[in-house]
Motif scaffolding. Structure first.
Motif, PDB file in Angstrom:
ATOM      1  N   GLU A   1       9.452  -3.033  -6.475  1.00  0.00           N
ATOM      2  CA  GLU A   1      10.357  -2.235  -7.306  1.00  0.00           C
ATOM      3  C   GLU A   1      10.034  -0.757  -7.221  1.00  0.00           C
ATOM      4  OE1 GLU A   1      13.212  -3.243  -8.611  1.00  0.00           O
ATOM      5  OE2 GLU A   1      12.712  -5.158  -7.700  1.00  0.00           O
ATOM      6  N   ARG A   2       8.750  -0.430  -7.198  1.00  0.00           N
ATOM      7  CA  ARG A   2       8.351   0.977  -7.109  1.00  0.00           C
ATOM      8  C   ARG A   2       8.803   1.586  -5.783  1.00  0.00           C
ATOM      9  NH1 ARG A   2       2.293   3.332  -8.284  1.00  0.00           N
ATOM     10  NH2 ARG A   2       2.897   5.500  -8.271  1.00  0.00           N
ATOM     11  N   ALA A   3       8.619   0.851  -4.691  1.00  0.00           N
ATOM     12  CA  ALA A   3       9.027   1.346  -3.371  1.00  0.00           C
ATOM     13  C   ALA A   3      10.547   1.494  -3.287  1.00  0.00           C
ATOM     14  CB  ALA A   3       8.517   0.404  -2.279  1.00  0.00           C
ATOM     15  N   LYS A   4      11.282   0.518  -3.830  1.00  0.00           N
ATOM     16  CA  LYS A   4      12.741   0.615  -3.832  1.00  0.00           C
ATOM     17  C   LYS A   4      13.179   1.847  -4.622  1.00  0.00           C
ATOM     18  CE  LYS A   4      15.019  -3.226  -4.684  1.00  0.00           C
ATOM     19  NZ  LYS A   4      15.311  -4.572  -5.254  1.00  0.00           N
ATOM     20  N   GLY A   5      12.523   2.099  -5.752  1.00  0.00           N
ATOM     21  CA  GLY A   5      12.840   3.274  -6.559  1.00  0.00           C
ATOM     22  C   GLY A   5      12.557   4.568  -5.809  1.00  0.00           C
ATOM     23  N   TYR A   6      11.453   4.598  -5.073  1.00  0.00           N
ATOM     24  CA  TYR A   6      11.091   5.777  -4.285  1.00  0.00           C
ATOM     25  C   TYR A   6      12.178   6.053  -3.248  1.00  0.00           C
ATOM     26  CZ  TYR A   6       8.249   8.962  -1.449  1.00  0.00           C
ATOM     27  OH  TYR A   6       7.785  10.052  -0.756  1.00  0.00           O
ATOM     28  N   LEU A   7      12.569   5.014  -2.515  1.00  0.00           N
ATOM     29  CA  LEU A   7      13.580   5.183  -1.468  1.00  0.00           C
ATOM     30  C   LEU A   7      14.931   5.575  -2.060  1.00  0.00           C
ATOM     31  CD1 LEU A   7      12.601   2.176   0.811  1.00  0.00           C
ATOM     32  CD2 LEU A   7      12.237   4.615   1.291  1.00  0.00           C
ATOM     33  N   GLU A   8      15.290   4.999  -3.223  1.00  0.00           N
ATOM     34  CA  GLU A   8      16.540   5.385  -3.888  1.00  0.00           C
ATOM     35  C   GLU A   8      16.493   6.856  -4.284  1.00  0.00           C
ATOM     36  OE1 GLU A   8      16.910   2.594  -7.088  1.00  0.00           O
ATOM     37  OE2 GLU A   8      17.411   0.944  -5.729  1.00  0.00           O
ATOM     38  N   GLY A   9      15.317   7.331  -4.732  1.00  0.00           N
ATOM     39  CA  GLY A   9      15.151   8.733  -5.089  1.00  0.00           C
ATOM     40  C   GLY A   9      15.317   9.652  -3.893  1.00  0.00           C
ATOM     41  N   VAL A  10      14.790   9.245  -2.731  1.00  0.00           N
ATOM     42  CA  VAL A  10      14.928  10.041  -1.512  1.00  0.00           C
ATOM     43  C   VAL A  10      16.406  10.147  -1.131  1.00  0.00           C
ATOM     44  CG1 VAL A  10      14.460  10.090   0.979  1.00  0.00           C
ATOM     45  CG2 VAL A  10      12.626   9.540  -0.633  1.00  0.00           C
TER      46      VAL A  10
ATOM     47  N   VAL B   1       6.122   2.405   3.158  1.00  0.00           N
ATOM     48  CA  VAL B   1       6.190   1.906   4.540  1.00  0.00           C
ATOM     49  C   VAL B   1       5.898   0.408   4.550  1.00  0.00           C
ATOM     50  CG1 VAL B   1       5.212   2.092   6.870  1.00  0.00           C
ATOM     51  CG2 VAL B   1       5.579   4.166   5.499  1.00  0.00           C
ATOM     52  N   ASP B   2       4.892  -0.019   3.777  1.00  0.00           N
ATOM     53  CA  ASP B   2       4.557  -1.453   3.705  1.00  0.00           C
ATOM     54  C   ASP B   2       5.733  -2.268   3.173  1.00  0.00           C
ATOM     55  OD1 ASP B   2       2.064  -0.919   4.699  1.00  0.00           O
ATOM     56  OD2 ASP B   2       0.999  -1.248   2.820  1.00  0.00           O
ATOM     57  N   TYR B   3       6.425  -1.743   2.160  1.00  0.00           N
ATOM     58  CA  TYR B   3       7.572  -2.461   1.611  1.00  0.00           C
ATOM     59  C   TYR B   3       8.653  -2.635   2.671  1.00  0.00           C
ATOM     60  CZ  TYR B   3      12.097  -3.218  -0.433  1.00  0.00           C
ATOM     61  OH  TYR B   3      13.356  -3.708  -0.660  1.00  0.00           O
ATOM     62  N   VAL B   4       8.966  -1.555   3.410  1.00  0.00           N
ATOM     63  CA  VAL B   4      10.016  -1.658   4.432  1.00  0.00           C
ATOM     64  C   VAL B   4       9.592  -2.639   5.523  1.00  0.00           C
ATOM     65  CG1 VAL B   4      11.405  -0.405   6.132  1.00  0.00           C
ATOM     66  CG2 VAL B   4      10.918   0.643   3.910  1.00  0.00           C
ATOM     67  N   LEU B   5       8.328  -2.581   5.921  1.00  0.00           N
ATOM     68  CA  LEU B   5       7.826  -3.550   6.907  1.00  0.00           C
ATOM     69  C   LEU B   5       7.973  -4.981   6.387  1.00  0.00           C
ATOM     70  CD1 LEU B   5       4.571  -2.070   8.471  1.00  0.00           C
ATOM     71  CD2 LEU B   5       6.555  -2.936   9.704  1.00  0.00           C
ATOM     72  N   LEU B   6       7.574  -5.205   5.133  1.00  0.00           N
ATOM     73  CA  LEU B   6       7.687  -6.551   4.550  1.00  0.00           C
ATOM     74  C   LEU B   6       9.144  -6.990   4.457  1.00  0.00           C
ATOM     75  CD1 LEU B   6       4.923  -6.347   1.832  1.00  0.00           C
ATOM     76  CD2 LEU B   6       5.097  -8.115   3.595  1.00  0.00           C
TER      77      LEU B   6
ATOM     78  N   ARG C   1      12.205   8.490   9.691  1.00  0.00           N
ATOM     79  CA  ARG C   1      12.261   9.194   8.405  1.00  0.00           C
ATOM     80  C   ARG C   1      11.223   8.665   7.415  1.00  0.00           C
ATOM     81  NH1 ARG C   1      17.480   8.641   5.811  1.00  0.00           N
ATOM     82  NH2 ARG C   1      17.406   6.547   6.618  1.00  0.00           N
ATOM     83  N   LEU C   2      10.673   7.465   7.659  1.00  0.00           N
ATOM     84  CA  LEU C   2       9.629   6.905   6.789  1.00  0.00           C
ATOM     85  C   LEU C   2       8.268   7.558   7.031  1.00  0.00           C
ATOM     86  CD1 LEU C   2      10.542   3.137   7.120  1.00  0.00           C
ATOM     87  CD2 LEU C   2      10.587   4.453   4.993  1.00  0.00           C
ATOM     88  N   GLN C   3       8.117   8.195   8.174  1.00  0.00           N
ATOM     89  CA  GLN C   3       6.827   8.804   8.507  1.00  0.00           C
ATOM     90  C   GLN C   3       6.508   9.900   7.497  1.00  0.00           C
ATOM     91  OE1 GLN C   3       7.571   9.880  12.602  1.00  0.00           O
ATOM     92  NE2 GLN C   3       6.851   7.907  13.352  1.00  0.00           N
ATOM     93  N   GLY C   4       5.319   9.838   6.929  1.00  0.00           N
ATOM     94  CA  GLY C   4       4.923  10.797   5.908  1.00  0.00           C
ATOM     95  C   GLY C   4       5.161  10.310   4.492  1.00  0.00           C
ATOM     96  N   MET C   5       5.864   9.177   4.327  1.00  0.00           N
ATOM     97  CA  MET C   5       6.046   8.617   2.991  1.00  0.00           C
ATOM     98  C   MET C   5       4.796   7.831   2.604  1.00  0.00           C
ATOM     99  SD  MET C   5      10.001   7.429   2.751  1.00  0.00           S
ATOM    100  CE  MET C   5      11.326   8.555   3.178  1.00  0.00           C
ATOM    101  N   PRO C   6       4.587   7.570   1.308  1.00  0.00           N
ATOM    102  CA  PRO C   6       3.393   6.816   0.890  1.00  0.00           C
ATOM    103  C   PRO C   6       3.288   5.462   1.589  1.00  0.00           C
ATOM    104  CG  PRO C   6       4.488   7.758  -1.016  1.00  0.00           C
ATOM    105  CD  PRO C   6       5.396   7.992   0.163  1.00  0.00           C
TER     106      PRO C   6
END
Length: 198
Positions: free
Chosen positions: A174-183, A143-148, A134-139
């Motif tokens: 924080e920005r990546a966490k916010g993006y994923l929370e929005g999804v 993806v880097d945040y989830v990998l880290l 489901r991460l495929q196609g996200m900024p």
């Protein structure tokens, strides 16, 4: 008096180069201003740099805002190209080197299609990391945040203060966490019928 070549029509009035925010995917950003350009802003990759074309009349604040917008757009376009498991593994190694001094060394990193309630998972005893398809196609920065996040679990198993201190090194956490929370939140919204009433 001869015409100033930097201010003639169609030539950039000013060109600046700077280092991009971490995770943007390029080593430098070059902003080119043009008196011919009235409203449009565009960007493209040129080797290891990103070139952003803007109108000459734009303020410094507008320039900074548009550079950020265009970097995000380019990253979104690039991340639509699906990384294979080999590329994902190479990316994890680069991120480990950049943020964890190479201490997180996964034995395997791969996409999986059976994770619908988590973005990623890690088995520290095996050194394996799995990311949800489901991460495929996200900024890229997401993806880097989830990998880290999963790489950090190779160093610290739980989600205690030590774990979160490791992730503080990544400036877009924080920005990546916010993006994923929005999804996740968007997925919970009721779907409105389209114009045909379906």
């Amino acid at each position: 008096m001869p015409a100033d070549p930097l201010h003639s029509a169609g030539k950039p009035q000013r060109s600046t180069t700077s280092q991009p925010p971490s995770g943007s995917g390029a080593s430098a950003i070059e902003v080119r201003r043009s008196s011919r350009r009235r409203r449009t802003v565009s960007a493209y990759r040129e080797g290891d740099r990103t070139v952003v074309l803007i109108p000459a009349r734009m303020s410094e604040a507008e320039e900074q805002r548009w550079v950020s917008v265009m970097l995000d757009k380019l990253a979104a376009q690039e991340s639509k190209r699906v990384l294979g498991d080999t590329e994902l593994s190479e990316r994890a190694q680069r991120l480990s080197a950049q943020y964890f001094e190479g201490r997180a060394r996964p034995a395997s990193v791969r996409w999986v299609t059976n994770q619908n309630t988590r973005w990623g998972s890690c088995t520290p005893s095996e050194g394996s990391i799995r990311l949800s398809h489901r991460l495929q196609g996200m900024p890229e920065y997401v993806v880097d945040y989830v990998l880290l996040h999963e790489l950090a679990h190779l160093l610290v198993p739980g989600h205690g203060p030590r774990f979160w201190r490791l992730l503080e090194a990544y400036p877009r956490t924080e920005r990546a966490k916010g993006y994923l929370e929005g999804v996740v939140a968007a997925g919970r919204l009721p779907h409105l019928p389209d114009a045909r009433g379906e």
